[in-house]
Structures are given as structure tokens and as C-alpha cells.
Write a protein that holds these residues in place. Structure first.
Motif, short mmCIF file in Angstrom:
data_model
loop_
_atom_site.label_atom_id
_atom_site.label_comp_id
_atom_site.label_asym_id
_atom_site.label_seq_id
_atom_site.Cartn_x
_atom_site.Cartn_y
_atom_site.Cartn_z
N ALA A 74 1.04 -1.63 0.32
CA ALA A 74 -0.29 0.34 0.15
C ALA A 74 0.72 1.10 0.41
O ALA A 74 0.34 2.35 -0.41
N LEU A 75 2.02 1.34 1.50
CA LEU A 75 2.92 2.43 0.71
C LEU A 75 2.93 2.67 -0.92
O LEU A 75 3.07 3.83 -0.89
N SER A 76 4.10 1.28 -1.35
CA SER A 76 4.66 1.53 -2.74
C SER A 76 3.32 1.72 -3.45
O SER A 76 4.02 2.98 -4.12
N GLU A 77 2.74 1.72 -3.43
CA GLU A 77 0.98 2.48 -4.72
C GLU A 77 1.10 3.98 -4.13
O GLU A 77 0.86 4.34 -4.66
N ALA A 78 0.39 4.26 -2.76
CA ALA A 78 -0.24 5.17 -2.17
C ALA A 78 0.92 6.04 -2.14
O ALA A 78 0.72 7.37 -2.36
N VAL A 79 2.32 6.15 -1.72
CA VAL A 79 3.19 7.00 -0.90
C VAL A 79 3.36 8.27 -2.34
O VAL A 79 3.55 9.37 -2.39
N PRO A 80 4.11 7.46 -3.68
CA PRO A 80 4.77 8.48 -4.31
C PRO A 80 3.91 9.74 -4.90
O PRO A 80 4.05 10.66 -4.86
N ARG A 81 2.22 9.37 -5.18
CA ARG A 81 1.02 10.05 -5.47
C ARG A 81 0.60 11.61 -4.32
O ARG A 81 0.15 12.20 -4.88
N THR A 82 1.51 10.81 -3.33
CA THR A 82 0.99 12.09 -2.92
C THR A 82 2.52 12.85 -2.01
O THR A 82 1.78 13.57 -1.08
N LEU A 83 2.70 12.47 -2.64
CA LEU A 83 4.86 13.64 -2.29
C LEU A 83 4.57 14.90 -3.54
O LEU A 83 4.55 14.80 -4.42
N SER A 84 4.97 15.92 -2.39
CA SER A 84 5.13 16.79 -3.55
C SER A 84 6.51 17.02 -4.54
O SER A 84 7.16 15.26 -3.88
#
Length: 63
Positions: A31-41
């Protein structure tokens, strides 16, 4: 939730997924690998891609 603690600006947190609790660490990591990149500046995403910024799953249990 993702929480970053930075030396000069202090803590910052934001929701990365609305998936409740995870049954395993592998599920959390996926879930982190999928979600984190799209939520970062852009700057934070670059730091994450260059391994200067890390996200980890932690196990939390009641007292």
C-alpha cells in the motif's frame, strides 16, 4: 498516515491510504509503494526515489 519528522520544519503528516488496518507487513508495504509517491510534492518524491526519504510500516497495539 504518513508522518515525516524534519530537522528544520518539524513534523508533518498526511493520509496516504484509507484502507484500515493491514493483515501483514507485506500488505502495508504494498500500500505504501502504491500510495506514497502520488501524495508527495515533487521535491519529496525525488528524495524518496533517491532513498533520502524512507517510509516504514509500524505495528501499533493498544496498551
Amino acid at each position: 498516515m504518513a508522518v515525516s519528522v524534519q530537522l528544520l520544519v518539524g513534523p508533518n503528516s498526511w493520509a496516504v491510504a484509507d484502507q484500515g488496518t493491514f493483515q501483514s507487513e507485506a500488505d502495508c508495504e504494498a500500500a505504501l509503494s502504491e500510495a506514497v509517491p502520488r501524495t508527495l510534492s515533487d521535491g519529496m518524491r525525488l528524495a524518496w526515489e533517491q532513498s533520502e526519504l524512507k517510509f516504514v510500516c509500524v505495528k501499533v497495539r493498544g496498551s
